[in-house]
Each structure stands twice: as C-alpha cells, then as structure tokens.
Design an enzyme around this catalytic site. Structure first.
Site, PDB file in Angstrom:
ATOM      1  N   PRO A 132       5.495  10.405 -10.376  1.00 54.57           N
ATOM      2  CG  PRO A 132       6.252  11.833 -11.921  1.00 54.57           C
ATOM      3  CD  PRO A 132       6.805  10.703 -10.892  1.00 54.57           C
ATOM      4  CB  CYS A 133       0.686   8.357 -10.362  1.00 55.27           C
ATOM      5  SG  CYS A 133       2.129   7.139  -9.560  1.00 55.27           S
TER       6      CYS A 133
END
Length: 677
Positions: A132-133
């Site tokens: 998750p960025c």
C-alpha cells in the site's frame, strides 16, 4: 432472529430495515495445501518440494492473486506475507510454502522475516508484491531521503510508508528480480515521487528498472483495470512482455461468466449456493472459460452466491441496461441523492468489459449488476472477472471472499508482468555482485552534467535554484514568444532583488520588448512592495496572489528547486523520443509522465534534470527540424535517426521552430492535436 439449518451450512437470518433479511453466510474453513509448511520446517521444505524450483516471495500477498500469476509464469512462492488472517488462510489453502502473518511496517517483524528466510539465502529469485503506497504531499517529501537511508525505520512513518518496508526487504534478500504492483494513483498522485525514489534505490543496487501503466484487459483480464507495474532485474536490461490483446480479441464478460449456472432471482429470497451443479453449456465454451474450469470438479461450481435483492432494487435492475445512469432511475425508487451518486448503479454489458472489481464489492454490488439477471455478481463471477480459476476457494464468509477478491492482483496480469522477468540466458553482469549499470542511469548522469554546465552559462535563468523573484518573472513570461536573449535581459534586470519593489517592476516593464510581455509583467503588481511574501516560508503564496495559471505555478515551483514533473509539451517530446514512444501525441498525462520518470529520476538533482528537459525541448529537441547534433542526449535517443530524417511539423500548442526563441508553454490538459514527428 431466525436460525436456518440446511444440509450444507447454518445461516443466521435477521429481519431488518434494509428491505431484505440480513443474512450472514457460513464461514468457509479451508485445509492447508498439502505442500504448505511452517517456518520451523522451511529448511526441509527447501530440500523437498522446493528443491530445484525457481522461488519467489510475495509481500502484502492478500489471498494470492499475484502468487497465482507467479505460479503460472513459472515461480513457486516460498513465502507469502500479509496481516490479513482470513486472506492468509485462503493463501495457505491454495499454495505451497509458508503463509506468514506479519505486519511488515514493524522493523522487528522484517528482522524476523529475514531470519525465517535465512535457509533460502541466495535462492530467492524474485521478490514480488503490492505494498500500500500513500502518495506523498509536498510537505512530506522532505522526509523521504532519511526514510530511505534508514530503511523506513521511523516509528512515526512505518505504518504508512510500507513501500519503504518493501524496499528494505529487497535490500536484505537481494533477489535477481523485483516486481511491484499498485494503483496508478501511486504515481500520478504525487508526480511519481515514491516510484522514482524506489527506482533510484534499485538502480544504485545494480538493477535495471521499468515502470509501466498497464491496461489489464490487454492481458486477458475481462475488466477495465489500469495498474502501475514496476519491474527490476540485475541480470539483463531487458523486459520482454507478451503480446497484447487487441480491442477485437479482448475477453468480454460473456466469455468470462456466460457459462455459469443461471440463478432464479426472487426479491428478498436467497440468491445462489455454496455448491451448485455445473452443466457444460451446449455451445462451445470460450477459451477463457475452459481455462477457468481446468482442474475444477467437473460437475460442480463453488461459491456461486450473492446478496439477496430488495424488491425496489429488483424493479430498478429490471428496467436498466448498460447505459442507464442512476439519475435515469424512477425517482420513486431512488434511495440516494442523484447529485452525489450519478453512477451508484451500473449494469454490466455481456459484450463489454466489467467495471474494475474493487474491495468495495464487499459492501455492496451495485457497480456490478448482472447483464441479464436482476441481481449483483456472485462470488464466483467476481473471482472469474479477476481471473481466479474455479478451483480457487476463499476462506471466511461471503463478504470475506468479496473483499479478498477485490483486493487481489488479477492473476493473469501478474503472470504477464512476471513473465517479463524470466531469466533470458543472456546475463550481462557475469556474476558481478554490483549488477548492471542501467542505461537510464547513464542518461540521467549525462543530463545532470549538461544542466550544471548550462547553469553556469547564459541559460542560468531556466534552471533551479532561482530566487523567488526570478522564478516568478520566468513563470509569468513562459507563454510569450520572446527570444532567449530578450527573456534573459529581463530577468537580469532584477538580478540583485530579494523582493519586487515598484522600481524593480518599472525596470521590468521598461525592459519588456513587446506589449504581451508588459501585460504579463504587470500581473506581478499584487506582490510589489510586499517583502514578506518573498521570504522562504511565504514564497508559496506568490502564485495565488499573482493569479498564476496551474502550469505557471508549477514552473515557478520547479525553478525554486521543488521536485515535481513538468508535463509541458517540450519535455514530454524529449522523453517520448528518448523512450521511442508516441506518448507526446497520445496520452501525455499518464504514459507521458511514465516516460519522464526515467529521465528525471530522484534525489537532489531531480529538479535540475526536469528543468533541463524543458530547456532541451524548447531549444534543440523541437517538434520541427530538431537539432539532434546539439542535443546532450543524442547518443541515447531511440528516435534519433527517424527524427533527423523527417521534416517534422510544429505542435498544436504553437511552439516556435526558431532556435533562439522561448516557446509557448503548452497547457497541462488531457488532449492535444496529434502531430507528426
């Protein structure tokens, strides 16, 4: 509350104000894969099932969409890591190797993972995953370099910046290849800042890298789904993707789910079952459906079930087609504001692609209404659209399954990306532990050297670090057709000014050679004799006070040395020619930015390179008759032969073809006139 006992499961049904009985499905328990293993037996697994196999680890694995793609491409997942226990239960049932419950945002957990994987030291060929960025705001970017230098070990950021944890594990494992998948917003949301940082780190470790925005349907996935793929390898600088499907050969929704059993839908009644009979249709199965049925129990289909349908929804679904908007629905049946929910309901089309399956399908299925039955998609249909085969089961309740499916990487997309990383047998580094010296790193070094030389000469006013006054003058004049010496003379007129005084403004007006230039300079009047506005802590207020257009404001910030992508036509043209693409004429806001990423890179000199690309595009790499011999990147240009041999037309933004002019800055919009090189 009513407890219903059937031959297969116990269901809890509760009457509610939702218009249908609230029904919690059974919780599916799955047995572990016969070749799965626990950490304490990993060494034995490596010498048994894992022996002589190409091994990968899947970080942030979820239920295993990417793991299945890796398996199809030829890898065996030795370890998958996630913090979702239900998804890991699914993974452990469908794959060999270890399925590890860990929070990789915790450095101590990464230490533990490294210790677990120690028996496979030197044998992990690929690290894959979709961390998750969160896109970084401008304010947060100043922390990036310290995060990277300390492997993401900042306790205040470790939960959010999971890409740093991913990169940390790559540095520890040192695989031959790396695959990272994410949503396009990871790049587009912050000028690819995180992506550029990761790429630079990988290149410094000796990896060649590639970033692509990929339409999943081009690789057999029957849905509209665009993903960002980052690939890296340290054996050869080559990423050969399989051929893409054409519009005519794409997998439609009919191909994907048309063979699944028809469900009788009665309002408020149960829809579908865990286990249903499957009869092969009399007509020929699509190639996609045949692949989905491989190794599945011949006469059974599992998890072909979905939510009950409200009476009013049944009426709405019955009156819809694939083009119906929620605002077209009978107002007497609408339960949501048409102002805020114009696309609340979406009926799918048999002959088209599905809307992208997301985790939201676990909450409601209104975006995924079946093309011909008055209901939303079932678990099995959603899995098919994500390209999970029918033998793949999902642990937990029906909602758990929908969530796992929506969060997954489509396996066929994972397969396509992983296949581009297969060993080629043409290793260029001859076992050198330093790895490759990638082409794009050489390009950036050449561009940086050229820019630093130009900054010491007559082009200093086109490159960072300018004072706020100089940056504001260049930004407001960017759209005028001044010759370079005229613009330079104007900027030099205020060379010693820390703020803009009335006298300095008048000096600029007197130096302006055209009425258009004087009109642009006159726009600076609101910041005259306001010295506090030009201080470092307030200089971001200047664009707002002056009323700069978005493109002007971005140029102002770039010239102040802010790390951003300048999506002007000239810079995009340079990037497209260097990459050998047509992104400057087709899709510059997405593919064009991806082309820029390679040239701009990350680090302290990234703004200098970005400004240099703008300068190159405005001077030598022109739309018509480019001066290739004068270009600092000529030797690296994929299109240098074709552009030098053609009489090219100037672009639609009105850029000048004269060598000694400053071209009009193209507005950052989503379309522009197609042009020939």
């Amino acid at each position: 509350m009513l407890v219903v006992l059937t031959g297969l499961e116990v269901r809890t049904v509760q009457e509610s104000h939702y218009g249908v009985p609230l029904e919690r499905s059974d919780q599916l328990k799955l047995k572990r894969h016969r070749n799965s293993c626990r950490p304490e037996r990993f060494a034995q697994w490596l010498e048994g099932f894992g022996k002589d196999r190409r091994l990968a680890i899947d970080l942030f694995s979820g239920a295993g969409g990417l793991s299945h793609g890796l398996r199809q491409a030829g890898w065996t997942t030795a370890a998958a890591v996630d913090c979702d226990k239900r998804a890991l239960e699914t993974h452990a049932a469908n794959f060999p190797g270890m399925s590890l419950h860990m929070d990789l945002g915790d450095p101590e957990e990464r230490d533990r993972l490294e210790e677990i994987l120690e028996p496979a030291q030197g044998r992990i060929d690929l690290v894959a995953g979709g961390p998750p960025c969160q896109p970084f705001s401008r304010a947060g970017r100043s922390k990036i370099r310290s995060l990277v230098d300390h492997h993401g070990r900042d306790p205040h950021d470790r939960r959010k910046e999971l890409w740093g944890a991913y990169l940390d594990i790559v540095k520890r494992i040192k695989p031959r290849a790396v695959l990272m998948e994410n949503v396009p917003d990871m790049g587009l949301g912050d000028d690819f800042f995180v992506v550029r940082t990761i790429e630079q780190q990988l290149e410094e470790l000796g990896y060649a890298t590639q970033v692509r925005l990929v339409d999943a349907w081009r690789y057999g996935v029957p849905q509209h789904r665009k993903r960002l793929i980052l690939l890296a390898r340290n054996d050869v600088e080559q990423f050969k993707w399989q051929d893409e499907a054409s519009e005519e050969n794409r997998t439609t929704l009919q191909d994907a789910i048309g063979d699944l059993p028809h469900l009788n839908v009665v309002p408020t009644e149960r829809v579908g079952e865990r286990r249903m009979d499957y009869d092969t249709p009399s007509e020929e199965l699509s190639g996609f459906a045949k692949d989905m049925r491989k190794r599945a129990e011949a006469s059974v289909v599992w998890d072909h079930m979905t939510r009950r349908v409200r009476e009013d929804d049944w009426a709405i679904f019955d009156d819809m087609d694939s083009k119906t908007l929620y605002s077209d629905v009978d107002p007497n049946l609408q339960r949501y504001s048409t102002k805020h929910f114009t696309d609340k309901y979406k009926k799918l089309d048999w002959g088209d692609l599905s809307r992208s399956i997301t985790a939201h399908i676990a909450k409601d299925g209104y975006w995924y209404i079946h093309p011909s039955q008055n209901r939303t998609l079932t678990v099995r249909e959603a899995a098919r659209v994500q390209t999970f085969p029918d033998r793949f089961r999902f642990a937990g309740t029906r909602s758990d399954a929908f969530r796992q499916i929506g969060n997954a990487v489509p396996p066929l997309l994972g397969k396509a990306a992983a296949s581009a990383l297969l060993p080629s047998g043409e290793a260029e580094n001859d076992g050198n532990p330093v790895g490759l010296r990638p082409r794009w790193r050489k390009v950036r070094q050449a561009l940086t050297s050229w820019a630093k030389e130009r900054r010491q000469g007559e082009d200093w006013y086109q490159l960072p670090h300018l004072s706020p006054v100089h940056a504001a003058v260049v930004a407001v004049l960017a759209g005028t057709r001044l010759r370079r010496h005229q613009l330079r003379r104007m900027v030099e007129a205020v060379q010693g000014n820390a703020s803009l005084t009335k006298h300095a403004l008048q000096t600029l007006l007197d130096a302006a050679p055209t009425a258009a230039a004087r009109a642009r300079i006159d726009r600076l009047t609101p910041v005259v004799d306001k010295p506090s506005v030009w201080h470092d802590e307030n200089r971001d207020e200047v664009p707002t006070r002056v009323g700069m257009k978005p493109a002007e404001a971005r140029l102002y910030r770039l010239l102040l040395n802010e790390d951003l992508l300048w999506v002007g036509q000239g810079a995009i043209r340079v990037a497209a020619r260097l990459n050998g693409t047509d992104s400057d004429r087709t899709n510059r806001l997405s593919d064009g930015r991806v082309d820029l990423v390679k040239l701009v890179g990350a680090g302290e000199d990234a703004p200098l390179r970005m400004a240099a690309l703008r300068l190159v595009g405005n001077t030598v790499c022109r739309a018509a008759r480019p001066l290739c011999d004068e270009c600092p990147l000529n030797q690296y240009c994929a299109d240098r032969h074709s552009v030098s041999e053609k009489d090219l037309f100037s672009d639609a933004a009105g850029e000048s073809s004269g060598h000694d002019t400053i071209s009009a800055q193209t507005r950052v919009t989503g379309s522009h006139t197609a042009q020939q090189r």
